[in-house]
Structures are given as structure tokens and as C-alpha cells.
Design an enzyme around this catalytic site. Structure first.
Site, PDB file in Angstrom:
ATOM      1  N   HIS A 274      40.096  35.083  44.164  1.00 56.54           N
ATOM      2  CA  HIS A 274      40.578  34.362  42.907  1.00 56.54           C
ATOM      3  C   HIS A 274      39.767  33.430  42.043  1.00 56.54           C
ATOM      4  CE1 HIS A 274      41.184  34.599  38.375  1.00 56.54           C
ATOM      5  NE2 HIS A 274      42.419  33.573  39.089  1.00 56.54           N
TER       6      HIS A 274
ATOM      7  N   HIS B 253      42.130  38.610  32.429  1.00 59.70           N
ATOM      8  CA  HIS B 253      43.609  38.648  33.225  1.00 59.70           C
ATOM      9  C   HIS B 253      43.899  40.275  32.865  1.00 59.70           C
ATOM     10  CE1 HIS B 253      46.577  34.742  32.694  1.00 59.70           C
ATOM     11  NE2 HIS B 253      45.676  34.529  33.058  1.00 59.70           N
TER      12      HIS B 253
END
Length: 709
Positions: free
Chosen positions: A36, A84
Site C-alpha cells: 500500500h 478505500h
């Protein structure tokens, strides 16, 4: 310890340190080296996106929180896209809301004022009640944050596919505006600066970066989801812009919390952070949790000592927590101390340079045996045009305050691209595009195709693309067939952006979009493109007796199309011919500036039939002759539902002008029909098809499904 690090990575850091990291250091390394945050499986490919352009102020080479492009008159736009996905699958309201908050903070970290948001939402089959619940709460979360903070949501995408049943995708893009000499970096270049933290740190979002770097497990992961506080976000927004001149660098605390923010801001220098000075939301927090917490509505500032008091005073006026928590040092070591004791002491370069990975690939491009399409025309029209991907998204837009700040020029749903006004009097068009069905068939052509489609969409309002950001969403990169589609999509995107000379100034990679059984989503890269209106702006309107002109050549290329998805039609994927996209777009822009057209729609999802339907929902009818379509097939269904690129449907009162202009550019155009007052009737080769039921479905589908969900 629950780390995501591979054994080879753990061995690597041990060798570099010549010791065993302690437990807290392992958690820091796990966060900073997470997929990430580090892009360890993708960064080597992302470098291929770099295009040297005099307009780029901050680009992909700079690797900062957002990209920036010069738009003239001393102004710049700042652009960013984020997702998200994992949090929204667990807690859709907070997952979506914090996605909005995070990207707004990325924009203000450049000293820019956010002026527009776009959302791109993909959920599973709405016949499954959970997906309805997910969609309702995702929309509610985006609306709650965007409306409260005063930034309009001006457009986006919403589509549905079984592939997202367990793994919805929630992407948010943002645009900001700033004087180009006022842009702030997210990194520092000198020691001695004080680290100032605004906001409270809590226990929400613990391990969020690692959570986003693995597949969903189906276990209780709610603790990794951050909690949104839009009113605190508004304070952060306003004060950050107020104090921007008093700080040297600004960084949002996103994935990995302070561990990542401090390391990245130090930029090869070092830092010392005193954990006991960090304002806490929860008493007696574990120091390790403080370091990696991803509590929202926090910002980190690098400040000259002489300006610290003034910076913190601005927050004190709002009773918002602000504290000096450390400083930048010349020694390239990241240290987190607790009452003078070093809990973490790691070399900056070791943290910033994780091992890079090139995973095996497996060619999954399909060889398809072409067959003639033999489908009944009437039922095919009704079935395709009723698909949820093609219905009005007004129910979604109605949740958003898209006119706040009064900069919105074209309302959501009124055109192929959103348009906002800029302080220098210019108009900026923005569009997002993706095509997972095509990517499942041919990721390379898909990569080219989504860039070309975004370029065409901007042309329909009179704009020419000038900058883009991308978001690449795939499954587990260690799976050869997944990594192949990722690499091929990047190859296509890179080729197309170089062809159009559009720099990609930033983006996001989201791997591990898989369900608990390890089934990956369809490859879903997205392109967000922005460009300035070149002269006149086209606001679509439909007029009786207008001529329908088809710009571009139609081909029997049904692979990855909506028709193929519904009816399982075997066919090759479309070949994206970028020159045709460019030339047809130039015809449209010229026609807009010459005031020769009243309506322009690029042909993409659902083919020509869907574009004609877009005219019909304005309260008119359309009659066409398929014999007038310039094509390599005489099959009516193929001509109506092919999704060949480089094409537009145009309404005009001067069709011959369009045909001649197209000829002068080296592309084809044909007059295929006219608009009439036969409401909701599509006439094909003198046969009427009544679409009243389909039109009703278009306007009411989402509200009815959500209301009954």
C-alpha cells in the site's frame, strides 16, 4: 506479530541492520514496506508513465502526495486519485467517508484549495441485499463528508458486476487550485525543522496499510477501518490553507500513520519523534499503536522554529490539538522515543528502499473463434438498454451538494465530463473512465482504451486532455495471470498517454482485491483525466429534426462489450486505434467552437444503441438507417452494440459540414438518421421499438432498488 512481510524481506532488513529489529520496529517496517505504501511490486513499471512536459510542476518522478500542472496566468491545478476498497468492504460508510477525507488532505498538502471531487464506485449484483446495503452506505459516506466539508462531488462512475460481490471498489479523485509559486512539498530538504502534528491520535485504523496489502479474510477487521470526522476535516482544511505560508512541508497522515509520514517527509534525512508529546484521543495508548495508528483528520507539518508558535496558535483558536512532536535531523535515522528511550531506530534509506519485486507472468489473452451474432433485435435492445450500468445515476448525484462553492458549470449527468470554473476564468473539464470487462479480455487494449475514452469524453464538452492520474486495481500480484494483466494494462496506458502527450502526474496501485476464497476481481484500472475547454463549452441539448451523425468507423469487435457480457457472445476485443480517437475528437472540438453541433456523445459502453438511447431519454424519438453506418459488417446487432473506439454520435443541423470536416481530418462520418417527436421510440430501418418501459427503468431503477433494499 501478524506481519505481512515475506521471509525474504525479513532477511533483507536483518542484513541491512546487522541485527534483529525489535517488535515495534518490525511493525514500522511492516507499515512502511507494505504494498500500500511502498509500491514494491509496481514502482518499476510506473516509471514508464513519465512524460517530460513544460506544464508539469510536480509529477510522477517527484513521488509526492499529489501531482500539479501549470494552467497559465500563474495558476496550477493539483490532482490526485485514491481508493478505500478494503475499508469500504467492512464498514462502507466510514470506509468511503475517510476516502474522501484522505484525498482532500492530499490536495491541501500541496497548499491547494480543493474545488471538485469525483467518485468511482463498483459494487456487485444488486439482487444481493448486502450489495444494496454497501451501495447505500458508500454513497452516504461520500455525501456526508463531501457535503460537510464544502467540496462538490461533480461526477463519477457507478457500475455493477458479480466480480465485486465481496470486494467493492471505492475510488475518489480530487482537484485543487493553487498559485503555482505557492505549491508546498510533502518532503523536506534541510535539518532543524520542527515536526508539528495537528489532530488527536486514537486506536482506529490500526494496521490499515497492512490490511490494504492483503486479501480480505472474512474475519473481524473493523479495527483496521478509520472513523471519519468531517467537521474536524473542515478545520484541518481551513487552517492548513491559512498557515501554508508559514510551513516548509505538509503531509497527510494516511496509510501507515506517523511511521510512514515521518519517514517519507524526512526524504533521506532523519527525524526524532517524542511519542509522549503526541496528543491522544485514548489515554494510555500503547506507544507502538501510536506510531502506526491511522486516525483521520491529522496533518504533519515541517516548520521553522520561529513559526511554530504562530502555526499552533491558528489551531488553538479552534481548540484543535496541535503539538511539536519532534524534529528533522541531519543523521539519516528515523527514531521514535518514549520519555527519552529509543523504541525505534531505523536508517531512513532502509525504510525508503524496500526490496522491489518482479513476479512471474502468465499470458491470459484469449484466442476467440469469431461467430456470427444471431440474436433477436427487439429483445436484445430491451435487455442491453435495461442494464444497471446504463441507467440514470441521478439518485446518486442527488445525495451530493454538487453546486457548493458555485464553481460547478456542468451538473453531474448533464454531459460526458464534469466542468468547473477556475480563478483565471478558464473552464476545466474532468472525467474518469474504466472498463473491467474489456480488461478481462485484453488488458493492453483496455489500457489504451480507457485513456482514449477519457480523451473523447473531454472533447464532447469542448476540452482537450492535458493531464491524468491513474488507479490500478488488481488481485494478488504474486498470481502470474493477475500480474500479467497488470503489466499489460500499464503498457497500454503508457502507450496511449504518450500518444496524446498527456503526462500522468500521479496515481495509486491497489493489489489484493480478492475475496476470502482468493478469487480476484476483474482487472480494473481507471484513468482520471482533466483538460481545459479550448474555446466554447458545449452543454448538450436535443432539438427536434436534428440530424444524427455517426463519427468514426464501426467494426465487428464485440469482445469485452456489454452485449458480449450479457449474451456471452464470442468475439475479439476491440483494437484501439489512437489516431482515430485523436482525429475524431478534434472534429468534435472544432464543431463545438464553430457552433455546428448541439449534442455530442462518445460511443462506448452499450455501443451506438446506448448513445442513441441517451438522446431518447431527453423526451424525443430517434430514427436511423443501419445501411448508412460505415462498417465492416452488415449485421444490425453488431452495428448497434459494437464498442469500437474513436466514435461519436453528434446532433447537428449542418450534417454536411460535419462530414466534410471529418473527411478533411482523414476520418469517416455518416448521416444515419434524425431526431423526432415520437417520444421514447427508436426507429431502426423503418421499424419502431417502443422504449417507454426502458426509459422508465432508466430514471427509476436505482431509487426503486435502493428503496426496496
Amino acid at each position: 506479530m501478524g506481519l505481512n512481510l515475506l521471509p525474504i524481506e525479513m532477511d533483507d532488513i536483518r542484513k541491512r541492520l546487522d541485527r534483529e529489529p525489535n517488535e515495534i520496529e518490525w511493525r514500522v517496517i511492516d507499515a512502511v514496506w507494505s504494498e500500500h505504501c511502498s509500491y514494491k511490486s509496481s514502482k518499476i513499471f510506473l516509471k514508464s508513465f513519465s512524460i517530460d512536459s513544460p506544464n508539469v510542476i510536480m509529477g510522477i518522478k517527484d513521488w509526492q502526495d499529489a501531482g500539479a500542472v501549470d494552467i497559465g496566468d500563474g495558476w496550477a491545478i493539483v490532482i490526485k486519485v485514491e481508493s478505500h476498497n478494503h475499508p469500504s468492504a467492512i464498514d462502507p460508510f466510514n470506509g468511503a467517508a475517510t476516502g474522501v477525507g484522505g484525498i482532500i488532505r492530499d490536495i491541501i498538502s500541496k497548499g491547494a484549495k480543493p474545488i471538485a471531487l469525483m467518485d468511482m464506485i463498483r459494487v456487485g449484483n444488486l439482487k444481493i441485499r448486502k450489495n444494496v446495503w454497501l451501495l447505500k452506505n458508500i454513497i452516504a459516506g461520500i455525501a456526508a463528508y463531501g457535503n460537510s466539508i464544502g467540496v462538490p462531488v461533480v461526477g463519477g462512475e457507478l457500475s455493477f458486476d458479480d466480480t465485486y460481490n465481496d470486494n467493492p471498489l471505492v475510488d475518489v479523485a480530487a482537484i485543487g487550485i493553487v498559485r503555482k509559486d505557492k505549491i508546498k512539498p510533502s518532503i523536506v530538504d534541510k535539518a532543524g525543522l520542527k515536526l508539528v502534528l495537528a489532530g488527536l491520535t486514537g486506536i482506529d485504523g490500526l494496521g490499515g496499510a497492512s490490511f490494504a496489502s492483503r486479501k480480505l479474510s472474512g474475519e473481524d477487521e473493523i479495527g483496521a477501518v478509520q472513523i471519519a470526522d468531517p467537521f474536524a476535516g473542515k478545520i484541518i482544511l481551513d487552517i492548513t490553507l491559512e498557515i501554508a505560508d508559514k510551513v516548509e512541508a505538509i503531509k497527510d497522515l494516511g496509510g501507515g500513520g506517523l511511521a510512514v509520514a515521518v519517514t517519507e517527509m524526512a526524504n533521506g534525512l532523519g527525524a526524532i519523534v517524542d511519542i509522549e508529546k503526541i496528543p491522544l484521543r485514548v489515554k494510555n495508548m500503547n506507544p507502538a499503536d501510536v506510531i502506526i495508528s491511522e486516525t483521520q483528520e491529522r496533518m504533519l507539518y515541517a516548520v521553522e522554529e520561529k513559526n511554530v508558535e504562530e502555526v499552533c496558535k491558528a489551531f488553538e483558536e479552534y481548540e484543535y490539538p496541535c503539538s511539536v512532536i519532534g524534529e528533522i535531523t541531519s543523521e539519516p535515522i528515523i527514531k521514535f522515543r518514549y520519555f527519552g528511550k529509543d523504541l525505534v531506530s531505523l536508517p531512513t534509506n532502509a525504510l525508503l528502499e524496500p526490496p522491489k519485486f518482479l513476479w512471474p507472468i502468465k499470458n491470459v489473452r484469449k484466442n476467440v473463434e469469431e461467430k456470427n451474432v444471431d440474436l433477436p433485435l427487439e429483445s436484445t435492445i430491451y435487455t442491453v438498454l435495461s442494464h444497471p450500468d446504463l441507467v440514470s445515476k441521478e439518485w446518486v448525484y442527488s445525495q451530493f451538494d454538487y453546486e457548493v462553492n458555485t464553481s460547478t458549470v456542468v451538473k453531474p449527468g448533464d454531459a460526458n465530463g464534469a466542468v468547473v470554473s477556475l480563478p483565471n476564468g478558464k473552464l476545466l473539464a474532468i472525467k474518469v473512465d474504466g472498463n473491467p470487462d474489456l480488461c478481462s479480455e485484453d488488458a493492453y487494449e483496455c489500457g489504451k482504451g480507457i485513456v482514449a475514452e477519457a480523451y473523447r469524453n473531454l472533447a464532447t464538452v469542448g476540452a482537450r486532455g492535458m493531464v491524468a492520474v491513474d488507479h490500478l486495481q488488481f488481485g494478488d500480484p504474486k498470481k502470474p495471470e493477475v500480474y500479467y494483466t497488470f503489466v499489460e494494462a500499464i503498457r497500454g496506458i503508457g502507450e496511449a498517454t504518450r500518444f496524446f502527450n498527456i503526462p500522468i502526474v500521479g496515481g495509486k496501485v491497489s493489489f489484493y482485491n480478492e475475496n476470502s476464497q482468493g478469487k480476484p476481481i476483474k482487472p480494473t484500472p481507471l484513468i482520471v483525466m482533466a483538460g481545459l475547454v479550448q474555446g466554447k463549452l458545449l452543454k448538450n441539448r436535443v432539438e427536434d429534426s436534428s440530424y444524427v451523425v455517426l463519427l468514426g468507423y464501426t467494426r465487428k469487435e464485440l469482445g469485452g462489450s456489454l452485449l458480449s457480457k450479457i449474451f456471452k457472445v464470442p468475439s475479439q476485443a476491440p483494437k484501439v486505434r489512437l489516431q482515430e480517437d485523436l482525429l475524431s475528437s478534434e472534429v468534435v472540438i472544432d464543431a463545438i467552437n464553430e457552433e455546428k453541433i448541439t449534442f455530442a456523445k462518445d460511443i462506448s459502453r452499450g455501443g451506438l444503441a446506448a448513445s442513441l438511447f441517451n438522446i431518447i431519454v431527453h423526451g424525443y424519438g430517434v430514427e436511423i438507417s443501419t445501411k448508412s453506418i460505415l462498417s465492416d459488417t452488415d449485421n444490425v446487432v453488431e452495428n448497434l452494440f459494437s464498442e469500437s473506439s474513436g466514435r461519436f454520435v453528434i446532433l447537428t443541423n449542418e450534417p454536411e459540414w460535419i462530414v466534410e470536416k471529418s473527411r478533411s481530418k482523414g476520418i469517416v462520418a455518416s448521416i444515419i438518421g434524425k431526431v423526432n417527436k415520437k417520444t421514447s421510440i427508436l426507429t431502426i430501418d423503418n421499424t419502431d421499438y417502443d422504449l417507454k418501459t426502458i426509459v422508465n427503468n432508466y430514471f427509476n431503477f436505482l431509487e426503486e432498488v435502493i428503496g426496496n433494499g
